[in-house]
Design an enzyme around this catalytic site. Structure first.
Site, mmCIF file in Angstrom:
data_model
loop_
_atom_site.group_PDB
_atom_site.id
_atom_site.type_symbol
_atom_site.label_atom_id
_atom_site.label_comp_id
_atom_site.label_asym_id
_atom_site.label_seq_id
_atom_site.Cartn_x
_atom_site.Cartn_y
_atom_site.Cartn_z
ATOM 1 N N ARG A 116 -3.766 -4.187 -15.343
ATOM 2 C CA ARG A 116 -5.202 -4.813 -15.579
ATOM 3 C C ARG A 116 -5.477 -4.484 -16.779
ATOM 4 N NH1 ARG A 116 -9.490 -4.573 -11.132
ATOM 5 N NH2 ARG A 116 -7.968 -5.744 -10.005
ATOM 6 N N HIS A 161 -5.695 0.171 -11.632
ATOM 7 C CA HIS A 161 -4.926 -0.994 -12.282
ATOM 8 C C HIS A 161 -4.361 -0.815 -13.763
ATOM 9 C CE1 HIS A 161 -4.847 -3.999 -8.945
ATOM 10 N NE2 HIS A 161 -6.022 -3.481 -8.631
ATOM 11 N N ASP A 168 -2.497 -5.564 -6.299
ATOM 12 C CA ASP A 168 -3.132 -6.302 -5.167
ATOM 13 C C ASP A 168 -2.345 -7.295 -4.527
ATOM 14 O OD1 ASP A 168 -5.777 -4.976 -5.625
ATOM 15 O OD2 ASP A 168 -6.211 -6.600 -6.996
ATOM 16 N N GLU A 250 -10.128 -2.358 0.537
ATOM 17 C CA GLU A 250 -9.074 -3.313 0.258
ATOM 18 C C GLU A 250 -8.141 -3.564 0.819
ATOM 19 O OE1 GLU A 250 -11.604 -3.916 -4.120
ATOM 20 O OE2 GLU A 250 -9.551 -3.302 -4.041
ATOM 21 N N HIS A 253 -4.952 -3.480 -1.742
ATOM 22 C CA HIS A 253 -5.039 -2.831 -2.748
ATOM 23 C C HIS A 253 -4.129 -1.694 -2.615
ATOM 24 C CE1 HIS A 253 -6.865 -0.920 -6.478
ATOM 25 N NE2 HIS A 253 -6.419 0.084 -5.712
#
Length: 276
Positions: A116, A161, A168, A250, A253
């Site tokens: 990301r 990320h 994910d 999460e 993740h």
């Protein structure tokens, strides 16, 4: 006599000069329109040692949500030029081992997000400061105030990320069932609703949808069904055996424990040209 001849000759020369046509300008040749090269990341924006995951292992499914409108912001996110999973080669190679193990049990991996870029994180931060933009609240954070998303740890800045070894993901049955496309404006259902009522993701039942900002998305939350708990444990075992560590808030993740860039946050866009 000689003077008269000279005058006559001079007059003839002058008359001949006046009778010549005026020179015409040569028309300018049309110049071709310069071809502009397609912009590509500068060397400083490249992602050294990164790969496109599905190039390394095309068996792994991809559903890159932040390149689409189906995410908690409600539009494609800055920096996602192509719906690709980019990862460091070390993380991608480890994930290929996970895929091998998952297939033995009749499952396959599906990734939602991988590398990301930092501009995407900046986009999330800017969005969080605009309280009026909550068009996806009913699905992604139905029981949580928007101003709590960062404080409660559901969105991070900076994020692992951006280091390229965090992703994910979920598990799907293999062969994977088809997944209905998301349509902008369709009625939204809470990500905490039972499977069959929430968005029809082809993931096996994990108890909530992806990017569900709710305590029920915590990996060990006891309120999900026994089937969902077993599925979360299966994903966690597969990923842990390959060297990944789960973020306990999460279920989707995971980060590679021995990541190659533990202190570097990259900004290059999610695009094939970033790893070329």
């Amino acid at each position: 006599m000689r003077t008269r001849v000279a005058v006559v000759l001079a007059f003839a020369v002058l008359l001949g000069g006046c009778s010549r046509p005026e020179p015409r300008p040569v028309p300018a040749m049309p110049q071709p329109t310069p071809v502009r090269p397609t912009p590509s990341p500068s060397p400083a924006e490249r992602l050294p040692g990164f790969v496109v995951l599905t190039d390394l292992d095309p068996r792994i499914h991809a559903d890159i949500r932040y390149a689409t409108p189906h995410n908690f912001v409600g539009r494609p996110i800055t920096g996602y030029r192509e719906p690709l999973c980019l990862l460091t080669r070390q993380a991608a190679e480890a994930l290929r081992r996970v895929q091998d193990a998952a297939l033995t049990g009749g499952h396959s991996l599906k990734v939602y997000d991988c590398y990301r870029p930092q501009p995407a994180v900046d986009d999330f931060v800017a969005w969080s400061k605009r309280p009026g933009e909550q068009q996806t609240k009913a699905e992604f954070y139905p029981d949580l105030a928007k101003n709590r998303l960062f404080a409660d740890g559901y969105i991070g800045a900076p994020t692992a990320h951006s280091r390229g070894s965090t992703l994910d993901l979920t598990l799907v049955d293999e062969p994977a069932a088809s997944q209905p496309p998301y349509r902008v404006g369709q009625p939204l259902v809470a990500c905490t609703a039972p499977r069959g009522q929430r968005f029809a993701d082809n993931s096996i039942d994990m108890g909530t949808g992806f990017d569900c900002f709710d305590p029920r998305a915590h990996t060990a939350d006891p309120r999900v069904t026994p089937t969902a708990r077993d599925n979360r444990r299966l994903l966690q075992r597969l990923m842990t055996d390959a060297g990944f560590v789960n973020y306990d808030r999460e279920w989707w993740h995971y980060s590679l424990r021995d990541e190659p860039y533990p202190d570097t946050f990259f900004a290059a866009p999610v695009a094939r040209s970033s790893v070329g």
